[in-house]
Design a protein around this motif. Sequence first.
Motif, PDB file in Angstrom:
ATOM      1  N   ALA A  67     -11.611  10.021  19.042  1.00  0.00           N
ATOM      2  CA  ALA A  67     -10.630  11.079  19.308  1.00  0.00           C
ATOM      3  C   ALA A  67      -9.510  11.072  18.271  1.00  0.00           C
ATOM      4  CB  ALA A  67     -10.050  10.939  20.726  1.00  0.00           C
ATOM      5  N   GLY A  68      -9.811  10.545  17.072  1.00  0.00           N
ATOM      6  CA  GLY A  68      -8.830  10.574  15.993  1.00  0.00           C
ATOM      7  C   GLY A  68      -7.924   9.368  15.905  1.00  0.00           C
ATOM      8  N   LEU A  69      -8.106   8.373  16.784  1.00  0.00           N
ATOM      9  CA  LEU A  69      -7.185   7.230  16.758  1.00  0.00           C
ATOM     10  C   LEU A  69      -7.374   6.368  15.523  1.00  0.00           C
ATOM     11  CD1 LEU A  69      -4.987   5.565  18.259  1.00  0.00           C
ATOM     12  CD2 LEU A  69      -6.859   4.185  19.167  1.00  0.00           C
ATOM     13  N   GLU A  70      -8.613   5.928  15.280  1.00  0.00           N
ATOM     14  CA  GLU A  70      -8.872   5.001  14.182  1.00  0.00           C
ATOM     15  C   GLU A  70      -9.387   5.772  12.974  1.00  0.00           C
ATOM     16  OE1 GLU A  70     -10.611   4.951  17.129  1.00  0.00           O
ATOM     17  OE2 GLU A  70     -10.558   2.960  18.049  1.00  0.00           O
ATOM     18  N   GLY A  71      -8.456   6.286  12.173  1.00  0.00           N
ATOM     19  CA  GLY A  71      -8.851   7.116  11.038  1.00  0.00           C
ATOM     20  C   GLY A  71      -9.646   6.375   9.983  1.00  0.00           C
ATOM     21  N   TRP A  72      -9.599   5.051  10.022  1.00  0.00           N
ATOM     22  CA  TRP A  72     -10.285   4.236   9.017  1.00  0.00           C
ATOM     23  C   TRP A  72     -11.765   4.006   9.328  1.00  0.00           C
ATOM     24  CZ3 TRP A  72     -12.090   0.097  11.721  1.00  0.00           C
ATOM     25  CH2 TRP A  72     -11.387  -0.271  12.876  1.00  0.00           C
ATOM     26  N   VAL A  73     -12.219   4.359  10.532  1.00  0.00           N
ATOM     27  CA  VAL A  73     -13.573   4.005  10.957  1.00  0.00           C
ATOM     28  C   VAL A  73     -14.679   4.566  10.053  1.00  0.00           C
ATOM     29  CG1 VAL A  73     -15.300   4.442  12.777  1.00  0.00           C
ATOM     30  CG2 VAL A  73     -13.113   3.395  13.356  1.00  0.00           C
ATOM     31  N   HIS A 103      -2.019  16.121  13.451  1.00  0.00           N
ATOM     32  CA  HIS A 103      -2.991  15.671  14.432  1.00  0.00           C
ATOM     33  C   HIS A 103      -2.926  16.554  15.673  1.00  0.00           C
ATOM     34  CE1 HIS A 103      -3.244  12.396  11.705  1.00  0.00           C
ATOM     35  NE2 HIS A 103      -1.994  12.046  11.927  1.00  0.00           N
ATOM     36  N   HIS A 104      -4.052  17.160  16.016  1.00  0.00           N
ATOM     37  CA  HIS A 104      -4.049  18.143  17.094  1.00  0.00           C
ATOM     38  C   HIS A 104      -4.816  17.688  18.329  1.00  0.00           C
ATOM     39  CE1 HIS A 104      -1.960  20.719  14.426  1.00  0.00           C
ATOM     40  NE2 HIS A 104      -2.988  20.898  13.622  1.00  0.00           N
ATOM     41  N   VAL A 105      -5.342  16.472  18.317  1.00  0.00           N
ATOM     42  CA  VAL A 105      -6.009  15.927  19.495  1.00  0.00           C
ATOM     43  C   VAL A 105      -5.286  14.654  19.910  1.00  0.00           C
ATOM     44  CG1 VAL A 105      -8.147  14.950  20.426  1.00  0.00           C
ATOM     45  CG2 VAL A 105      -8.251  16.885  18.852  1.00  0.00           C
ATOM     46  N   ASP A 106      -4.977  14.552  21.192  1.00  0.00           N
ATOM     47  CA  ASP A 106      -4.328  13.353  21.711  1.00  0.00           C
ATOM     48  C   ASP A 106      -5.394  12.272  21.893  1.00  0.00           C
ATOM     49  OD1 ASP A 106      -3.036  11.383  23.132  1.00  0.00           O
ATOM     50  OD2 ASP A 106      -2.139  12.734  24.601  1.00  0.00           O
ATOM     51  N   PRO A 107      -5.289  11.132  21.183  1.00  0.00           N
ATOM     52  CA  PRO A 107      -6.333  10.102  21.300  1.00  0.00           C
ATOM     53  C   PRO A 107      -6.082   9.072  22.402  1.00  0.00           C
ATOM     54  CG  PRO A 107      -4.823   9.483  19.571  1.00  0.00           C
ATOM     55  CD  PRO A 107      -4.311  10.801  20.123  1.00  0.00           C
TER      56      PRO A 107
END
Length: 318
Positions: free
Chosen positions: A94-100, A144-148
């Motif tokens: 959901a956008g939390l870990e952008g490094w994944v 960022h438009h999605v709450d992670p």
Amino acid sequence: MKWRLKAGTVGSVILLMIILAVGCGPESQGKIVEGKVNVVTTFYPIYEFAKAIGGEDANVINLLPAGVEPHDWTPRSQDIVNTSKAQLFFYNGAGLEGWVPQFLKGLNRDSKVKAYEVSQGIKLIEADEEADHDHEGEGHKDKHHVDPHTWVSPKSAMMMAENMKNSYIEADPVHKDAYTSRYMNLKKQLEELDSEFSSNLNEMPRKEIVVSHEAFGYLARDYGLTQHAIMGLSPDAEPRARDLLQLSKLVKEKGIHYIFFEELVSDRLAKTLASETGAEVLVLNPVEGLTEDQLKRGDDYFSLMRNNLTNLILALQE
């Protein structure tokens, strides 16, 4: 750091930095154990749930060290080594870990690890455009438009736990019954927590909370609250002066007595707003990680969430 990586050059540079970071940062959070299902998790709530479901059949390694805010963290070379040897990799998504995405590209070519986005199936919250904030002095918005922050609601946490249980069974069907039994115990705990939040918050005369950063959308949605955030979805996004003025006006008009802050990010703005409005400050923990003190006390997801409920009850009184 930004949660989402830009395509192309920036992503390549970040991957190179990860690979070159040998010996940097905190000690590894665990080692691969032969004969068990090795699971790598990205941050604390997922780690706790994975350990509860995996039990004696799993070896769970958490990437994020104690006291570190997950939005500001990037993995190290040892994390790539461990994850390459593991069977499962659990991340929130959901956008939390952008490094994944770049991290997974950096794993050994012969790695058989299966990556699972444990927030799958949760109805995600789209961030309100009005909640975006200019970074101070930079003139651009937090995009960022999605709450992670799915795990902050016990209702969403139940779905995350079920996803992990299913992943365990897929990876290790021999121990299906054990995984299912431990999952059912965890589910029961989450259902009890959900019931406590529902019954207590339903009775509260107030329904609006003011928080330091926009981390409580799922909690608010699932338990009939409205959150007003000083900062946006990213805790390093500075609010605009006009947003602070509007928030200050709202606190005064609504007679809000408490401004919530978090232990892993600066409380400067929360204390400033409280001082300007005559309110007090209280902790509302997004349970993104444990501090060293919380580790020593034996705190966990459930104790921190019950502390949150106690503080919410206090703040939502007339």
